[in-house]
Scaffold this motif. Structure first.
Motif, PDB file in Angstrom:
ATOM      1  N   ASP A   8      12.969  18.846  -8.531  1.00 38.46           N
ATOM      2  CA  ASP A   8      13.254  19.750  -9.712  1.00 38.46           C
ATOM      3  C   ASP A   8      13.231  21.521  -9.027  1.00 38.46           C
ATOM      4  O   ASP A   8      14.192  22.006  -9.627  1.00 38.46           O
ATOM      5  CB  ASP A   8      12.021  19.710 -10.570  1.00 38.46           C
ATOM      6  N   LYS A   9      12.274  21.707  -8.144  1.00 40.52           N
ATOM      7  CA  LYS A   9      12.347  22.999  -7.860  1.00 40.52           C
ATOM      8  C   LYS A   9      13.633  23.488  -7.159  1.00 40.52           C
ATOM      9  O   LYS A   9      14.276  24.481  -7.031  1.00 40.52           O
ATOM     10  CB  LYS A   9      11.360  23.249  -6.608  1.00 40.52           C
ATOM     11  N   GLN A  10      14.154  22.553  -6.158  1.00 40.36           N
ATOM     12  CA  GLN A  10      15.453  22.721  -5.597  1.00 40.36           C
ATOM     13  C   GLN A  10      16.590  22.782  -6.379  1.00 40.36           C
ATOM     14  O   GLN A  10      17.679  23.675  -6.454  1.00 40.36           O
ATOM     15  CB  GLN A  10      15.942  21.519  -4.392  1.00 40.36           C
ATOM     16  N   ILE A  11      16.920  21.739  -7.461  1.00 34.04           N
ATOM     17  CA  ILE A  11      17.765  21.927  -8.648  1.00 34.04           C
ATOM     18  C   ILE A  11      17.745  23.383  -9.249  1.00 34.04           C
ATOM     19  O   ILE A  11      18.711  23.884  -9.582  1.00 34.04           O
ATOM     20  CB  ILE A  11      17.625  20.789  -9.424  1.00 34.04           C
ATOM     21  N   LYS A  12      16.539  23.827  -9.575  1.00 34.33           N
ATOM     22  CA  LYS A  12      16.324  25.156 -10.287  1.00 34.33           C
ATOM     23  C   LYS A  12      16.699  26.116  -9.641  1.00 34.33           C
ATOM     24  O   LYS A  12      17.664  27.006 -10.078  1.00 34.33           O
ATOM     25  CB  LYS A  12      14.742  25.354 -10.616  1.00 34.33           C
TER      26      LYS A  12
END
Length: 197
Positions: free
Chosen positions: A16-20
């Motif tokens: 989720d962090k990389q997508i954000k």
């Protein structure tokens, strides 16, 4: 750690962090695209009777990023991270030949899908672009891509029975048409830049 899989597509997805981070990057690229700071800066310099300090290659690269590769590249990276590989592929196919980076990302995507002949095709397409538009690339880019193409070709021959390449002749024709339109834009920009310098 287990690989996360997009439940809709079945493709791997990032954290989720990389997508954000990619979503924020896309927002920034879109804002840059709308504001067009280079054009505003040039207008201001002209008002002061000053010339553009960038060299011709940088001006051309900025125009290509602003009008062709910027938003599509950011969208492709976000879709790739989200496990939406088909969407990412369609976006990369519109721009890969203008960037060694995008060519390699698409090649890696194809390799993960066992689409070795498709990977060879896009490498050869970009190599031809380098020959036709050397001003867009660094001198060593062709040699690097040539080595990658040779390795990918050998891999395609070795794994021929497993190959799942699926770029149709219709899709290749559409790709050529999109590329031709972009090449025409680039030639026009090159002429404009030469006149202004």
């Amino acid at each position: 750690m287990n690989q996360r899989i997009n439940p809709t597509t079945g493709y791997p997805m990032s954290t989720d962090k990389q997508i954000k981070v990619k979503k924020e990057a896309l927002s920034m690229v879109k804002a840059f695209h709308e504001e067009n700071p280079h054009e505003a800066e040039i207008k201001f310099l002209k008002e002061l009777d000053l010339h553009d300090p960038r060299d011709e290659r940088t001006i051309l690269s900025d125009k290509i990023y602003q009008h062709i590769t910027g938003v599509l590249g950011a969208e492709a990276e976000l879709h790739y991270k989200m496990g939406l590989w088909d969407e990412a592929e369609n976006e990369y196919l519109q721009i890969f030949y203008l960037s060694i980076y995008h060519t390699n990302v698409l090649r890696i995507l194809y390799s993960k899908e066992h689409r070795y002949k498709d990977a060879v095709y896009i490498l050869e397409f970009t190599m031809q672009t380098i020959l036709d538009f050397p001003q867009l690339f660094y001198k060593e880019d062709y040699a690097k891509l040539s080595l990658t193409q040779e390795k990918t070709q050998k891999l395609a021959e070795k794994k021929q029975a497993l190959d799942k390449s699926c770029l149709s002749s219709d899709k290749k024709a559409l790709l050529s048409q999109i590329a031709s339109n972009n090449f025409l834009r680039i030639k026009n920009w090159t002429n404009e830049i030469e006149k202004e310098k």
